[in-house]
Structure formats: structure tokens, C-alpha cells
Design an enzyme around this catalytic site. Structure first.
Site, mmCIF file in Angstrom:
data_model
loop_
_atom_site.group_PDB
_atom_site.id
_atom_site.type_symbol
_atom_site.label_atom_id
_atom_site.label_comp_id
_atom_site.label_asym_id
_atom_site.label_seq_id
_atom_site.Cartn_x
_atom_site.Cartn_y
_atom_site.Cartn_z
ATOM 1 N N LYS A 32 0.689 -1.096 -0.083
ATOM 2 C CA LYS A 32 0.175 0.043 0.168
ATOM 3 C C LYS A 32 0.964 1.306 -0.020
ATOM 4 O O LYS A 32 0.672 2.160 -0.875
ATOM 5 C CB LYS A 32 -0.890 -0.157 1.197
ATOM 6 C CG LYS A 32 -1.804 0.803 1.687
ATOM 7 C CD LYS A 32 -2.890 0.551 2.689
ATOM 8 C CE LYS A 32 -1.916 -0.263 3.846
ATOM 9 N NZ LYS A 32 -1.404 0.891 4.815
ATOM 10 N N ARG A 45 -9.037 3.713 8.529
ATOM 11 C CA ARG A 45 -8.890 2.519 8.888
ATOM 12 C C ARG A 45 -9.925 1.884 9.954
ATOM 13 O O ARG A 45 -9.974 0.910 10.428
ATOM 14 C CB ARG A 45 -7.558 2.405 9.843
ATOM 15 C CG ARG A 45 -6.309 1.548 9.115
ATOM 16 C CD ARG A 45 -5.017 1.787 9.943
ATOM 17 N NE ARG A 45 -4.177 0.923 9.672
ATOM 18 C CZ ARG A 45 -3.278 1.133 9.081
ATOM 19 N NH1 ARG A 45 -2.688 2.049 8.444
ATOM 20 N NH2 ARG A 45 -2.142 0.286 9.105
ATOM 21 N N ARG A 104 11.518 -6.201 5.552
ATOM 22 C CA ARG A 104 11.156 -4.567 5.493
ATOM 23 C C ARG A 104 12.093 -4.068 6.551
ATOM 24 O O ARG A 104 12.229 -4.275 7.673
ATOM 25 C CB ARG A 104 9.741 -4.368 5.991
ATOM 26 C CG ARG A 104 9.573 -2.811 5.814
ATOM 27 C CD ARG A 104 8.401 -2.555 5.577
ATOM 28 N NE ARG A 104 7.348 -2.474 6.432
ATOM 29 C CZ ARG A 104 5.901 -2.416 6.607
ATOM 30 N NH1 ARG A 104 5.258 -1.755 5.450
ATOM 31 N NH2 ARG A 104 5.150 -2.333 7.684
ATOM 32 N N ARG A 144 -1.562 -7.291 13.948
ATOM 33 C CA ARG A 144 -2.124 -6.339 13.035
ATOM 34 C C ARG A 144 -3.187 -6.672 11.873
ATOM 35 O O ARG A 144 -3.863 -6.167 11.399
ATOM 36 C CB ARG A 144 -0.855 -5.657 12.249
ATOM 37 C CG ARG A 144 -0.138 -4.561 13.048
ATOM 38 C CD ARG A 144 1.273 -4.339 12.664
ATOM 39 N NE ARG A 144 1.359 -3.828 11.500
ATOM 40 C CZ ARG A 144 2.600 -3.946 10.887
ATOM 41 N NH1 ARG A 144 3.586 -4.479 11.380
ATOM 42 N NH2 ARG A 144 2.606 -3.326 9.786
HETATM 43 P P1 ADP Z 1 1.040 -0.895 7.754
HETATM 44 O O1 ADP Z 1 0.248 -0.463 6.713
HETATM 45 O O2 ADP Z 1 2.197 -1.810 7.309
HETATM 46 O O3 ADP Z 1 0.621 -1.452 9.069
HETATM 47 P P2 ADP Z 1 1.393 1.469 8.836
HETATM 48 O O4 ADP Z 1 2.691 2.386 8.956
HETATM 49 O O5 ADP Z 1 0.345 2.182 7.825
HETATM 50 O O6 ADP Z 1 1.898 0.451 8.401
HETATM 51 O O7 ADP Z 1 0.524 1.528 10.185
HETATM 52 C C1 ADP Z 1 1.614 1.175 11.498
HETATM 53 C C2 ADP Z 1 0.615 1.528 12.673
HETATM 54 O O8 ADP Z 1 0.176 2.913 12.859
HETATM 55 C C3 ADP Z 1 -0.717 0.737 12.606
HETATM 56 O O9 ADP Z 1 -0.697 -0.490 13.142
HETATM 57 C C4 ADP Z 1 -1.817 1.672 13.493
HETATM 58 O O10 ADP Z 1 -1.105 1.280 14.899
HETATM 59 C C5 ADP Z 1 -1.017 2.958 13.245
HETATM 60 N N1 ADP Z 1 -1.890 3.890 12.466
HETATM 61 C C6 ADP Z 1 -1.691 4.298 11.051
HETATM 62 N N2 ADP Z 1 -2.739 4.803 10.411
HETATM 63 C C7 ADP Z 1 -3.900 4.590 11.282
HETATM 64 C C8 ADP Z 1 -5.220 4.933 11.426
HETATM 65 N N3 ADP Z 1 -5.737 5.472 10.343
HETATM 66 N N4 ADP Z 1 -5.841 4.684 12.305
HETATM 67 C C9 ADP Z 1 -5.316 4.116 13.408
HETATM 68 N N5 ADP Z 1 -3.859 3.730 13.555
HETATM 69 C C10 ADP Z 1 -3.203 4.108 12.798
#
Ligand code: ADP
Ligand code: ZN
Length: 212
Positions: free
Chosen positions: A8, A83, A122, A166
Site C-alpha cells: 500500500k 482504517r 522490511r 495487525r
Molecule cells: P502498515 O500499513 O504496514 O500496517 P502503517 O505505517 O500504515 O503500516 O501503520 C502502522 C501503525 O500505525 C498501525 O498498526 C496503527 O497502530 C497506526 N496507524 C496508522 N494509521 C492509522 C489509522 N488511520 N488509524 C489508527 N491507527 C493508525
């Protein structure tokens, strides 16, 4: 949209470059907030370490503020937001208030093997947000970020147990959003299994050619 490790973020960055629009990555923004030592950042970090979603109020506040900046006027891409259903509802409200609409919901679909391979290999740069893959996209110099020269790390939440959690969180909290968007006809699928150099063409087919 797409589960952790689906590719993504990589696609979002490529879209940003191709169409010359800002990429709004909530994961990076939360990590930055923590690095700056803000209250939101400290709370967020406690959730992120465990692979939990950061509370909606915090993420929504951060995105809402970001969407007040003038650079989003000719378009933007959200990476990692919404999310949860509450976030999707809030996004709708924020966009309505600005007379904007979502053009496309890009759903990244990847094979489980691809995802596991990606997350375990990663490496990330905490300083500038660049992401590498030890096999497919290694940095020029071991352990050093090509972009900013900072040290590369394995994110705490890219360790096996947390990854599994996750996924659960994705299925429970994030996947249902697709249902919300289903009837809009805006969902387009892109494969998460493409090689990096195949991505721009696939994107062009879905999103159209960028303006010259
Ligand atoms: P990935 O898509 O690989 O899980 P991200 O960097 O997008 O990695 O997200 C890492 C963490 O950041 C998530 O597990 C969550 O804890 C937090 N996070 C990111 N975006 C959101 C969101 N929109 N709402 C809630 N938590 C978020
Ligand atoms: Zn860097």
C-alpha cells in the site's frame, strides 16, 4: 486500502510522484508526532507498538488538520486512512465540508506469502520514512538510508507476533470499510504482487495518464 505489507505505502508514494500530489500517510505522521514528543505522538506510540489502531479521535484530528493545508487543493492520496468505520465517516464529513469527493478507493490485494516475505525483510528509516526490502529493494549501503543517510531499523511492529495481531485488526476493523464504499463503484483493485517497475503502468490503467 490493503492489509499490512500488501504494498500500500509503496503504491501511494509512486502515485504521489506520478500525479504530483501530496501523499498523506497516517502511519508516518504518527511516528513523526512521537519523534517530536507531542502528546498525541506519545499516546499513539503505545498503541502502535502493540499493533493496535491508534484511537480514532487522535488520527482524525491529525488528518483533519493536514487537510486544511493549501497543498491538497489539486488532489491528494491518503495512505493508511481511513482504517475504521468511524474514520471513514469522519473523512466523509471533512470532505463534504470542503466540497471534495473521493475519486478512487484503491484496494491492494496480495498473496499471503508476498506479505509475510515483505514484512519480515522490511527495513525503515525512522528519520525520513523511506522503506526498503533487504532482497527486492536493498539500500545502496547496508543499514543506511539512501535518501537521508540515517540508520535503518526494523520497526518494532514488524516483528512476527505483532504482525499477526495487525492482520486481525485489519480484518476486524478495516476490512468492513470496503463494504461502505462498495455501492459507490469507486473501489478499484491493484495487485500487491507486482514488481516495482510494473507498478506505474498498472496505475495508469486504473487512474489514467498523469497530465504532462
Ligand atoms: P502498515 O500499513 O504496514 O500496517 P502503517 O505505517 O500504515 O503500516 O501503520 C502502522 C501503525 O500505525 C498501525 O498498526 C496503527 O497502530 C497506526 N496507524 C496508522 N494509521 C492509522 C489509522 N488511520 N488509524 C489508527 N491507527 C493508525
Ligand atoms: Zn531516511
Amino acid at each position: 486500502m490493503g492489509p499490512p505489507g500488501s504494498g500500500k505505502g509503496t503504491r501511494a508514494k509512486i502515485i504521489g510522484k506520478m500525479y504530483d500530489i501530496p501523499v498523506i500517510t497516517t502511519g508516518d505522521m504518527l511516528r513523526e508526532a512521537f519523534a517530536r514528543g507531542t502528546e498525541h505522538g506519545k499516546v499513539a506510540d503505545a498503541y502502535m507498538r502493540k499493533g493496535e489502531l491508534v484511537p480514532d479521535e487522535i488520527v482524525i484530528a491529525i488528518v483533519e488538520e493536514r487537510l486544511r493545508q493549501p497543498d491538497i487543493e489539486s488532489g491528494f492520496i491518503l495512505d493508511g486512512f481511513p482504517r475504521s468505520v468511524r474514520q471513514a465517516v469522519a473523512l466523509d464529513r471533512i470532505l463534504k465540508g470542503q466540497s471534495k469527493t473521493i475519486d478512487t478507493v484503491l484496494n491492494v490485494v496480495a498473496k499471503p506469502e508476498t506479505i509475510i516475505n515483505r514484512l519480515s525483510l522490511r527495513r525503515s528509516c525512522p528519520r525520513c520514512g523511506a522503506v526498503y526490502h533487504l532482497k527486492d529493494m536493498p539500500p545502496k549501503e547496508d543499514g543506511v538510508c539512501d535518501e537521508c543517510g540515517g540508520p535503518l531499523i526494523q520497526r518494532e511492529d514488524d516483528k512476527e507476533e505483532i504482525i499477526r495481531h495487525r492482520f486481525d485488526v485489519y480484518e476486524r476493523r478495516t476490512f468492513p470499510i470496503l463494504e461502505l464504499y462498495e455501492s459507490s463503484g469507486k473501489i478499484k483493485e491493484i495487485s500487491g504482487d507486482l514488481e516495482i517497475d510494473e507498478i506505474p503502468k498498472a496505475l495508469e490503467e486504473i487512474l489514467g495518464k498523469p497530465d504532462p
